[in-house]
Write a protein that holds these residues in place. Structure first.
Motif, PDB file in Angstrom:
ATOM      1  N   ILE A 145       0.947  -1.295  -0.074  1.00  0.00           N
ATOM      2  CA  ILE A 145      -0.135   0.007  -0.166  1.00  0.00           C
ATOM      3  C   ILE A 145       0.938   1.271   0.078  1.00  0.00           C
ATOM      4  O   ILE A 145       1.640   1.498   0.831  1.00  0.00           O
ATOM      5  CB  ILE A 145      -0.810   0.024   1.408  1.00  0.00           C
ATOM      6  CG1 ILE A 145      -1.683  -1.387   1.177  1.00  0.00           C
ATOM      7  CG2 ILE A 145      -1.766   1.098   1.123  1.00  0.00           C
ATOM      8  CD1 ILE A 145      -2.719  -1.231   2.637  1.00  0.00           C
ATOM      9  N   SER A 146       0.739   2.046  -1.142  1.00  0.00           N
ATOM     10  CA  SER A 146       1.556   3.328  -1.121  1.00  0.00           C
ATOM     11  C   SER A 146       2.958   3.155  -0.835  1.00  0.00           C
ATOM     12  O   SER A 146       4.002   3.602  -0.044  1.00  0.00           O
ATOM     13  CB  SER A 146       0.854   4.318  -0.455  1.00  0.00           C
ATOM     14  OG  SER A 146      -0.406   4.798  -0.321  1.00  0.00           O
ATOM     15  N   PRO A 147       3.622   1.932  -1.611  1.00  0.00           N
ATOM     16  CA  PRO A 147       4.976   1.528  -1.401  1.00  0.00           C
ATOM     17  C   PRO A 147       6.049   2.393  -2.184  1.00  0.00           C
ATOM     18  O   PRO A 147       5.603   3.187  -3.140  1.00  0.00           O
ATOM     19  CB  PRO A 147       5.161   0.435  -1.974  1.00  0.00           C
ATOM     20  CG  PRO A 147       4.179   0.261  -3.133  1.00  0.00           C
ATOM     21  CD  PRO A 147       2.893   1.037  -2.761  1.00  0.00           C
ATOM     22  N   VAL A 187       1.375  -9.417  -6.829  1.00  0.00           N
ATOM     23  CA  VAL A 187       1.818  -8.361  -6.139  1.00  0.00           C
ATOM     24  C   VAL A 187       0.548  -7.380  -6.223  1.00  0.00           C
ATOM     25  O   VAL A 187      -0.003  -6.966  -7.526  1.00  0.00           O
ATOM     26  CB  VAL A 187       3.076  -7.563  -6.859  1.00  0.00           C
ATOM     27  CG1 VAL A 187       3.302  -6.110  -5.949  1.00  0.00           C
ATOM     28  CG2 VAL A 187       4.054  -8.584  -6.647  1.00  0.00           C
ATOM     29  N   VAL A 188      -0.212  -7.155  -5.406  1.00  0.00           N
ATOM     30  CA  VAL A 188      -1.261  -6.390  -5.341  1.00  0.00           C
ATOM     31  C   VAL A 188      -1.002  -4.858  -4.944  1.00  0.00           C
ATOM     32  O   VAL A 188      -0.644  -4.929  -3.433  1.00  0.00           O
ATOM     33  CB  VAL A 188      -2.435  -6.832  -4.459  1.00  0.00           C
ATOM     34  CG1 VAL A 188      -3.786  -5.936  -4.747  1.00  0.00           C
ATOM     35  CG2 VAL A 188      -2.638  -8.463  -4.848  1.00  0.00           C
ATOM     36  N   LEU A 189      -0.859  -3.969  -5.595  1.00  0.00           N
ATOM     37  CA  LEU A 189      -0.311  -2.750  -5.211  1.00  0.00           C
ATOM     38  C   LEU A 189      -1.364  -1.474  -5.409  1.00  0.00           C
ATOM     39  O   LEU A 189      -2.101  -1.440  -6.231  1.00  0.00           O
ATOM     40  CB  LEU A 189       0.874  -2.238  -6.111  1.00  0.00           C
ATOM     41  CG  LEU A 189       1.557  -1.126  -5.886  1.00  0.00           C
ATOM     42  CD1 LEU A 189       3.139  -1.328  -6.733  1.00  0.00           C
ATOM     43  CD2 LEU A 189       1.174   0.294  -6.127  1.00  0.00           C
ATOM     44  N   PHE A 190      -1.592  -0.895  -4.315  1.00  0.00           N
ATOM     45  CA  PHE A 190      -2.688   0.011  -3.850  1.00  0.00           C
ATOM     46  C   PHE A 190      -1.999   1.558  -3.864  1.00  0.00           C
ATOM     47  O   PHE A 190      -0.972   1.429  -3.255  1.00  0.00           O
ATOM     48  CB  PHE A 190      -3.436  -0.308  -2.652  1.00  0.00           C
ATOM     49  CG  PHE A 190      -4.276  -1.568  -2.530  1.00  0.00           C
ATOM     50  CD1 PHE A 190      -5.321  -1.679  -3.207  1.00  0.00           C
ATOM     51  CD2 PHE A 190      -3.555  -2.341  -2.040  1.00  0.00           C
ATOM     52  CE1 PHE A 190      -6.074  -2.976  -3.041  1.00  0.00           C
ATOM     53  CE2 PHE A 190      -3.995  -3.893  -1.896  1.00  0.00           C
ATOM     54  CZ  PHE A 190      -5.160  -4.060  -2.413  1.00  0.00           C
ATOM     55  N   ALA A 202       4.672   3.877  -8.082  1.00  0.00           N
ATOM     56  CA  ALA A 202       3.790   2.700  -8.374  1.00  0.00           C
ATOM     57  C   ALA A 202       4.278   2.543 -10.001  1.00  0.00           C
ATOM     58  O   ALA A 202       4.331   1.218 -10.197  1.00  0.00           O
ATOM     59  CB  ALA A 202       2.566   3.162  -8.326  1.00  0.00           C
ATOM     60  N   ALA A 203       4.641   3.560 -10.715  1.00  0.00           N
ATOM     61  CA  ALA A 203       4.894   3.335 -12.274  1.00  0.00           C
ATOM     62  C   ALA A 203       6.074   2.363 -12.263  1.00  0.00           C
ATOM     63  O   ALA A 203       6.231   1.937 -13.453  1.00  0.00           O
ATOM     64  CB  ALA A 203       5.102   4.664 -12.841  1.00  0.00           C
ATOM     65  N   LEU A 204       7.024   2.478 -11.246  1.00  0.00           N
ATOM     66  CA  LEU A 204       8.222   1.735 -11.389  1.00  0.00           C
ATOM     67  C   LEU A 204       7.969   0.148 -11.174  1.00  0.00           C
ATOM     68  O   LEU A 204       8.715  -0.653 -11.514  1.00  0.00           O
ATOM     69  CB  LEU A 204       9.240   2.121 -10.371  1.00  0.00           C
ATOM     70  CG  LEU A 204       9.947   3.563 -10.646  1.00  0.00           C
ATOM     71  CD1 LEU A 204      10.765   4.088  -9.540  1.00  0.00           C
ATOM     72  CD2 LEU A 204      10.466   3.620 -12.008  1.00  0.00           C
ATOM     73  N   LYS A 212      -2.390  -3.199 -10.112  1.00  0.00           N
ATOM     74  CA  LYS A 212      -2.381  -2.056  -9.462  1.00  0.00           C
ATOM     75  C   LYS A 212      -3.894  -1.668  -9.304  1.00  0.00           C
ATOM     76  O   LYS A 212      -4.509  -1.570 -10.419  1.00  0.00           O
ATOM     77  CB  LYS A 212      -1.513  -1.031 -10.448  1.00  0.00           C
ATOM     78  CG  LYS A 212      -0.037  -1.379 -10.507  1.00  0.00           C
ATOM     79  CD  LYS A 212       0.663  -0.309 -11.282  1.00  0.00           C
ATOM     80  CE  LYS A 212       2.123  -0.619 -11.466  1.00  0.00           C
ATOM     81  NZ  LYS A 212       2.710   0.489 -12.454  1.00  0.00           N
ATOM     82  N   LEU A 213      -4.316  -1.143  -8.062  1.00  0.00           N
ATOM     83  CA  LEU A 213      -5.461  -0.856  -7.778  1.00  0.00           C
ATOM     84  C   LEU A 213      -5.286   0.593  -7.428  1.00  0.00           C
ATOM     85  O   LEU A 213      -4.806   0.856  -6.331  1.00  0.00           O
ATOM     86  CB  LEU A 213      -6.246  -1.720  -6.708  1.00  0.00           C
ATOM     87  CG  LEU A 213      -6.322  -3.224  -7.368  1.00  0.00           C
ATOM     88  CD1 LEU A 213      -6.835  -4.083  -6.305  1.00  0.00           C
ATOM     89  CD2 LEU A 213      -7.387  -3.066  -8.487  1.00  0.00           C
ATOM     90  N   ARG A 214      -6.185   1.652  -7.959  1.00  0.00           N
ATOM     91  CA  ARG A 214      -6.117   2.908  -7.849  1.00  0.00           C
ATOM     92  C   ARG A 214      -6.926   3.352  -6.697  1.00  0.00           C
ATOM     93  O   ARG A 214      -8.229   3.003  -6.627  1.00  0.00           O
ATOM     94  CB  ARG A 214      -6.402   3.757  -9.123  1.00  0.00           C
ATOM     95  CG  ARG A 214      -5.178   3.586  -9.915  1.00  0.00           C
ATOM     96  CD  ARG A 214      -5.751   3.943 -11.481  1.00  0.00           C
ATOM     97  NE  ARG A 214      -4.633   3.938 -12.422  1.00  0.00           N
ATOM     98  CZ  ARG A 214      -4.341   2.720 -13.099  1.00  0.00           C
ATOM     99  NH1 ARG A 214      -5.141   1.713 -12.861  1.00  0.00           N
ATOM    100  NH2 ARG A 214      -3.480   2.779 -13.893  1.00  0.00           N
TER     101      ARG A 214
END
Length: 310
Positions: A145-147, A187-190, A202-204, A212-214
């Motif tokens: 989350i917001s990594p 990988v679930v990225l918020f 996040a773009a990296l 990717k979940l916005r």
């Protein structure tokens, strides 16, 4: 030098020793507790065949009451999952050779392979670490989350936050988080795409295993808003079970429209963008449901601006 905006006062040494003694007692009964160098600790609690590896983030550093457990302990324990709670004693971003050696040991000893499912979870600093150290457990799921991808000044000179961590070495082992997720199952990225720095990190993160979940208008502390909305637990459950989909996730987010912080964030963004028509629409919708002086004033100003444009 002034402290970073998110830098709380550290605890006194006596409180820290008392907290550590408490966790040593818990670890002796239920798993293990380890001090890892001078700046990190790990608490393992053995329950079921799902292991959740959590990493504390900036919101939790230094919160060291005697009964303070790693972040998420109650939720993880309630689900019968095992837990490896990683704790940082400062803004370390887990950049320490002792931490690298600890995860090497866990990998080489077969610790991770003893579980049916392994989940690495973290937010902000913890999100960076969850992604980076998932390399020690190929096939794991990462919930980030917001990594941050890195705080390297060469790769991310645009990252202007977290000055205390800039001196860390992000070029050595477990360093560049986007490279470390190559062998993760998923990988679930918020992240909030409206937050420029979070969106750039996040773009990296790329690859076929990345979802990717916005979370538009949620800001950096996404999980805090999920808690207020009552959706944190079902979202994490879906990630752990592997049932998370964009449709399911955005269904959970429908409740954001009733969250006052979310409404204020939307208003602020529209005011920054100078969009009086959308401001008026937003304010009228909110005022139809509740009294809100801030939105009433914003509506009045927006209507005045629109009238001046005629």
């Amino acid at each position: 030098m002034p402290r970073d905006a998110e830098d709380p006062a550290p605890p006194d040494e006596a409180s820290l020793d008392e907290w550590r003694a408490h966790l040593e007692d818990v670890g002796a009964r239920e798993g293990f507790f380890r001090s890892i160098g001078d700046r990190h600790s790990a608490l393992y609690i053995e329950r079921g065949d799902t292991l959740i590896v959590t990493f504390e983030n900036l919101d939790h550093v230094y919160e060291r009451g005697i009964d303070r457990m790693p972040w998420g302990y109650g939720f993880v324990a309630a689900n019968g999952w095992s837990m490896l709670g990683m704790m940082a004693h400062g803004f370390t971003w887990y950049r320490d050779a002792d931490i690298y050696a600890f995860f090497d040991e866990m990998r080489d000893s077969g610790f991770f392979s003893g579980f049916q499912r392994v989940i690495f979870y973290g937010a902000s600093m913890g999100g960076y670490a969850a992604a980076a150290f998932s390399a020690a457990a190929p096939g794991a799921t990462v919930i980030a989350i917001s990594p941050q991808a890195t705080l390297s000044r060469e790769i991310a000179p645009w990252e202007t936050r977290y000055r205390k961590a800039w001196r860390g070495d992000f070029s050595t082992r477990y360093g560049y988080a986007p490279d470390m997720i190559a062998e993760a199952r998923q990988v679930v990225l918020f992240y909030d795409p409206i937050e420029p720095l979070d969106a750039m990190h996040a773009a990296l993160f790329t690859g076929p295993n990345v979802m990717k979940l916005r979370c538009r208008y949620f800001g950096h502390r996404i999980a805090s808003m999920w808690v207020r909305m009552g959706v944190l637990k079902p979202i994490i459950h879906d990630c752990v079970d592997g049932t998370i989909t964009p449709h399911r996730f955005y269904t959970y987010l429908r409740g954001r429209r009733d969250d006052m912080k979310y409404q204020r964030a939307m208003l602020g963004r529209l005011q920054e963008a100078g969009n009086p028509a959308r401001i008026a629409t937003l304010c009228e919708a909110i005022l139809a449901r509740r009294g809100a002086p801030r939105f009433r004033q914003a509506l009045k100003a927006a209507k005045a601006e629109l009238a001046g444009q005629d």
